[in-house]
Design an enzyme around this catalytic site. Structure first.
Site, short mmCIF file in Angstrom:
data_model
loop_
_atom_site.label_atom_id
_atom_site.label_comp_id
_atom_site.label_asym_id
_atom_site.label_seq_id
_atom_site.Cartn_x
_atom_site.Cartn_y
_atom_site.Cartn_z
N ASP A 11 0.88 -1.17 0.00
CA ASP A 11 0.00 0.00 0.00
C ASP A 11 0.92 1.22 0.00
O ASP A 11 2.14 1.10 0.22
CB ASP A 11 -0.87 -0.02 1.27
CG ASP A 11 -1.78 1.20 1.40
OD1 ASP A 11 -2.30 1.68 0.37
OD2 ASP A 11 -1.96 1.70 2.53
N SER A 12 0.32 2.40 -0.19
CA SER A 12 1.09 3.63 -0.10
C SER A 12 1.63 3.83 1.32
O SER A 12 2.57 4.59 1.52
CB SER A 12 0.21 4.82 -0.46
OG SER A 12 -0.91 4.86 0.42
N CYS A 74 -4.38 -1.42 -1.93
CA CYS A 74 -4.55 0.03 -2.07
C CYS A 74 -5.48 0.28 -3.26
O CYS A 74 -5.18 -0.15 -4.38
CB CYS A 74 -3.17 0.64 -2.33
SG CYS A 74 -3.23 2.40 -2.70
N GLU A 152 -2.47 8.41 9.30
CA GLU A 152 -1.18 7.77 9.52
C GLU A 152 -0.21 8.65 10.30
O GLU A 152 0.45 8.18 11.22
CB GLU A 152 -0.59 7.39 8.16
CG GLU A 152 0.47 6.37 8.29
CD GLU A 152 0.69 5.58 7.01
OE1 GLU A 152 1.85 5.42 6.68
OE2 GLU A 152 -0.26 5.14 6.35
N CYS A 184 -10.95 3.30 0.48
CA CYS A 184 -9.51 3.49 0.68
C CYS A 184 -9.16 2.64 1.89
O CYS A 184 -9.90 2.63 2.89
CB CYS A 184 -9.21 4.96 0.95
SG CYS A 184 -7.54 5.27 1.60
N HIS A 186 -7.11 2.91 4.15
CA HIS A 186 -6.84 3.62 5.41
C HIS A 186 -8.12 3.85 6.23
O HIS A 186 -8.05 4.04 7.44
CB HIS A 186 -6.20 4.98 5.14
CG HIS A 186 -4.73 4.92 4.86
ND1 HIS A 186 -4.22 4.52 3.65
CD2 HIS A 186 -3.66 5.22 5.64
CE1 HIS A 186 -2.89 4.57 3.70
NE2 HIS A 186 -2.53 4.99 4.89
N1 DGL Z 1 -4.69 3.38 1.11
C1 DGL Z 1 -4.81 3.90 -0.20
C2 DGL Z 1 -6.10 3.46 -0.89
O1 DGL Z 1 -6.63 2.43 -0.58
C3 DGL Z 1 -4.48 5.31 -0.53
C4 DGL Z 1 -4.07 6.32 0.43
C5 DGL Z 1 -3.20 7.37 -0.24
O2 DGL Z 1 -2.02 7.09 -0.34
O3 DGL Z 1 -3.71 8.39 -0.69
O4 DGL Z 1 -6.56 4.11 -1.78
#
Ligand code: DGL
Length: 261
Positions: A11-12, A74, A152, A184, A186
């Site tokens: 993931d990012s 992600c 985060e 997302c 997160h």
């Molecule tokens: N966790 C990521 C997603 O599912 C993206 C968060 C980000 O880096 O902007 O889209």
């Protein structure tokens, strides 16, 4: 081929840990390598070409370190890079996308909210998802710039996260959405804060479990399940900081390696 190779997940940042939790719950005997591209967090407001390059490089690095399958944990990376990764990697690649299809089946008011990054919502892949599965319902797409990063870096209970949730949930509550897609990885970290800002009974859907089932199916199909239940964490960012954040979100201090990708 050795079944006891790890499954690579990325993931990012640490949003994908919400997917990793579902994977580990469903496949406790598997080994996992989780890569957080923290140095480049957030992906959500970056150009598509940048995310494509990162996605391909990370998937290649995970395969180089022995991954038998790749999970793109992600939504933003999936929207930008899943097809390119699939074309480049001769291994099972499981990606995820906002759970629009199940949400359209669940709504009673006919209004579905989708919370995701700007990049995910702007993608052709998301547009097609809505056209294919949610033509008959009203979809309110709410981009949430800054939210993944704030979760985060400042923590799910921080004032910044609370202010962003106030701002982003209001349009969905006003429109009468009774199902909200956490588009997302997160956002499950702030599930309680999202629920608290919506009327009682609103259903929140995410994709962690569906992805875990899909990974199980793919690996079972190739007779490649097997491992020792181990977990390895790596990041492009500061490993000590990532270790702290993992401890805050995940509840345990785990070693984190730094990978130069
Ligand atoms: N966790 C990521 C997603 O599912 C993206 C968060 C980000 O880096 O902007 O889209």
């Amino acid at each position: 081929m050795n079944s006891c190779q790890p499954i690579g997940v990325f993931d990012s940042g640490l949003g994908g840990l919400t997917v990793l939790a579902a994977l580990r719950a469903r496949l406790p005997g598997e080994d996992f390598i989780y890569f957080a591209d923290t140095h480049f967090l957030p992906y959500g407001d970056r150009p598509e070409s940048f995310i494509q390059a990162r996605g391909q490089a990370i998937a290649a690095a995970l395969v180089e370190r022995g991954a038998k399958a790749i999970v793109v944990a992600c939504n933003t990376a999936t929207a930008a890079a899943a097809e390119l990764i699939r074309a480049a990697i001769p291994k099972p690649v499981v990606a995820l996308e906002p759970a629009v299809k199940p949400a359209a089946g669940l709504t009673r008011t006919g209004v579905v909210g989708v919370l995701a990054t700007t990049r995910t919502l702007a993608s052709g892949r998301f547009q097609r998802l809505v056209q294919t599965y949610a033509e008959s319902v009203q979809v309110i797409s709410q981009a949430c710039p800054g939210l993944a990063e704030a979760i985060e870096t400042e923590g799910p209970d921080s004032p910044r996260v609370q202010a962003l949730l106030d701002e982003y949930l209001q349009p969905l509550a006003r429109a009468g959405a009774d199902v909200v897609v956490l588009g997302c990885t997160h956002y499950p970290w702030v599930r309680a804060g999202i629920s608290a800002r919506l009327p009682e009974g609103v259903i929140l859907v995410d994709t962690g479990e569906a992805v875990a089932r899909q990974v199980e199916r793919r690996l079972q199909g190739e007779s490649r399940l097997g491992g020792h239940g181990q977990l390895q964490l790596a990041t492009s960012g500061n490993p000590l900081q990532v270790r702290e954040t993992v401890a805050r979100l995940w509840g345990s201090f785990l070693p984190v390696e730094r990978w130069q990708i």
